[in-house]
Every structure is written in C-alpha cells, then in structure tokens.
Design an enzyme around this catalytic site. Structure first.
Site, short mmCIF file in Angstrom:
data_model
loop_
_atom_site.label_atom_id
_atom_site.label_comp_id
_atom_site.label_asym_id
_atom_site.label_seq_id
_atom_site.Cartn_x
_atom_site.Cartn_y
_atom_site.Cartn_z
CG HIS A 1 -1.97 1.02 1.23
ND1 HIS A 1 -1.91 2.18 1.96
CD2 HIS A 1 -3.14 1.07 0.55
CE1 HIS A 1 -3.00 2.90 1.74
NE2 HIS A 1 -3.77 2.24 0.90
CB SER B 1 -8.54 -13.07 -3.04
OG SER B 1 -8.64 -11.70 -3.39
#
Ligand SMILES: Cc1ncc(COP(=O)(O)O)c(C=O)c1O
Length: 375
Positions: A124, A325
């Site tokens: 991130h 996911s």
C-alpha cells in the site's frame, strides 16, 4: 444552548443532495474494499456526547466518557481470530489500517533502530510514507506478477544486508491483487540465512477479516510468525467512520510505553485523542453478527467473487483472483466505464471487490457496460 441547531433551507438542500448522491453511488462503489451494507442507527444516541478513548485501552483514564471496556472486548475478539498467545498480546482500536501499519513499524523500529524494512512493490502506498516519517531504512523488493513478494529477491537482498536486523512488512492481501505473502516461506528464508533477530509485521487490512473464516487460510497470523498485525475495521465489516485494530506482542510494546500524568494513562498509542466510536461500532457489529454472521458475509463475498470471475471470463474479459480473495483482477477498464463505476485502477489493471453491498445484478450490469465500452 441546548436547542437543536437549524440549517438554512439552502444548506438543508445541500445535505439532502449529498445523501441522495451517496445513495446513488453506493451500488457503483465496487472498486474499493469498503462494505456499504450495515445499520448502526441504534448507536445514533451516542452522538450526544464527546466521548474519547484517549490513552491505553488496558489502563486507567482520567477521561471517563470513554468506551475503553468495549474496546478491550473488541481487541480480545480480534486477538482470538489472529491466534495471539493468551495474555501475551496488546493492541488498540486505530483510525484505520494505515495507523495500524504505522504502529507495527514503530514498534519494530524501536526494537531495531538499525533495522532495514523490506516491503514489496505491491505494498500500500502509505507504507513508504510511514517509513520516511519515522526515518526507517527501507528497501523495496520486487513482486511476482501475481502480486506476491518475490522471495528470490528477498533472499538475495537479505544476504547482502546481513548486518542489519530485517523488519519484514508482509502483505496479507495486497491492495490491487489481494496477494498474500507467504509467512512460512519468509521465515524459512530468515532461518536459512541464520538471521538471529527479525521482526514481521502483517498488513491484513482486508484479508485479516476473511482468513479466520475460511477452511484453508494461508498462514497469516501470530501463530504463523507475525509480531504485529493491522486490520481495517471499515473494510470487510463496514462502518460509517474509518477504524481498524492493531495487535502486537506485549513484551515488545512494554519496551516503548511511557506514563503521562495529564491523561492519567500510559501513552502507548500513536494518536492522543482517539475515537470512542470506532470501538463501539466494531463491538456492535461483532455482537450483532456473531461468528456465524461474519462467516456468512465471507462465504457470500467469496461466492460472488467466483461468480464475477467466471462471468467476466465468459464475456471475454480475462479476470482472475487469488485463493480466499474477494478481489477480482482484470485489465484496466476503458475510461468511459470508470465515469459510471467507482473503480480503483493502477497501471494496466483494475479490480472489483465483492463485499456485501455488491450483488449479482450489479456485477452483471458492470460486465455488460465493460463489454460495450471496449474498443
Ligand atoms: C493492503 C492495504 N494496506 C493498508 C491499507 C490502508 O488502510 P486504511 O485505508 O484503513 O488506512 C489499505 C487500504 O486499502 C490496503 O489495501
């Protein structure tokens, strides 16, 4: 003094317009991992107080309008989900995943002032900033095409810098591809190189609330070798205000705590004043859903991700996702599509994240628009 404040008619119209626009955007908000399906209206009366969770959730506080008791219960639940060792963990409710990552990296840096933080290029964006803020030496590593850390690059880079303790920033679900860095492999490499001291922080922003509820989770938590873990509260569970939790090993935290007389508490957290609502929202959500409710959210979200992946491929859009996911990855959509749909593109890819406010109908409409918008 206690009269309800009045807005002018024009200002009221602005607020009404904002609510209408949020209502309209909700179903098209499919590219960001924020669950929009919740109801916290029962907690609205608490907006009448300036509550504040300043200080350590496990210590006393001079500021008695707080929700520290609720916070401790929430933390206990997350510690159980993350398989923290009984009595050996500490944590607090943060303002979101970014603060949790900052806290984990802060503990690591305090333990290893000369350490080097290793993180993959799929990490991130906020992590590089945190490392700059706290002056931690760091090295960005290559990722594999699927978004997972490139373990060969990790091994080779660690070998070159054997003199500095490694701080591994592991992604437990990357932002764009939902990839999970394999903690067992990372630990294997540290052992192979006979590195005596290291620290592993797990950024489990979204997947930290998925993996405890699936049958075959990738190794991600304290029992897999993490020293600290950050999870966002507003992502899978959903909340009107951003929030999150961070957990760390107690013995590491104790080395950096300081007592502050003014607040009558230990200054263990990054922020001073802290939201009393984050803990209250998380407590309410966990209590009303229970384990079976969260498991059902996860099951349905994964099922919907499989649906999206399958339908996109059937429509000629190459889509894929990782095991466990809810992030379905595909080639970057044409700009026209992103005017209608809220998608978070990066480079040549885009994704949708199938959280509870997303439905089969929404996905079907999105795919039809995608097919139409393609050159
Ligand atoms: C993998 C990952 N880490 C950290 C963050 C930051 O979390 P927050 O937005 O809760 O601060 C995100 C946000 O999307 C994320 O995807």
């Amino acid at each position: 003094m206690n009269q309800r404040p009045q807005l002018s008619a024009a200002d009221q119209r602005r607020l009404d317009g904002l609510a209408a626009s949020f209502g309209d955007l909700r179903k098209r908000n499919i590219g960001y991992p924020c669950n929009q399906d919740f109801d916290y209206s029962e907690l609205a009366p608490f907006f009448a107080w300036s509550a504040n969770n300043i200080g350590d959730p496990f210590g006393p506080s001079n500021y008695r309008l707080n929700t520290l008791g609720f916070e401790r219960e929430v933390l206990g639940e997350f510690a159980r989900l993350a398989q923290a060792e009984e009595g050996q963990w500490w944590g607090y409710v943060t303002s979101g995943g970014t603060e949790g990552n900052m806290y984990g990296l802060y503990v690591a840096r305090e333990l290893f002032p000369d350490g080097i933080c290793y993180f993959s290029e799929d990490t991130h964006y906020s992590v590089a900033k945190v490392l700059r803020l706290q002056h931690t030496r760091s090295i960005m590593l290559k990722s594999q095409p699927n978004g997972e850390l490139d373990y060969t690059d990790l091994r080779e880079t660690l070998r070159i810098h054997r003199d500095a303790p490694p701080i591994i920033f592991a992604n437990i679900g990357t932002t764009m591809k939902g990839a999970v860095d394999n903690l067992a492999t990372v630990r294997g490499i540290l052992a192979e190189l006979a590195i005596p001291a290291s620290y592993i922080h797990a950024d489990a922003a979204l997947s930290g609330m998925i993996l405890p509820f699936v049958d075959e989770p990738q190794p991600w938590n304290f029992s897999a070798g993490a020293d600290s873990i950050s999870i966002s509260g507003h992502k899978l569970l959903g909340s009107p205000l951003p929030c999150g939790i961070v957990l760390a090993k107690k013995r590491n935290v104790e080395r950096i705590a300081r007592s502050i007389e003014y607040i009558g508490a230990l200054d263990t957290t990054i922020a001073g004043s802290r939201s009393a609502f984050g803990p209250l929202f998380l407590w309410y959500r966990l209590r009303t859903l229970g384990t079976s409710g969260v498991t059902e959210i996860v099951r349905r979200s994964l099922e919907l991700a499989a649906f999206a992946e399958e339908r996109m491929n059937a429509a000629g859009i190459p889509a894929w996702r990782h095991k466990n996911s809810v992030t379905v990855v595909f080639p970057r959509p044409p700009a026209a599509l992103m005017e209608k749909w809220i998608i978070a593109p990066k480079g040549n890819i885009g994704h949708i994240i199938t959280l509870p406010h997303v439905t089969e109908n929404i996905i079907t409409e999105f795919i039809a628009d995608f097919v139409k918008a393609r050159p």
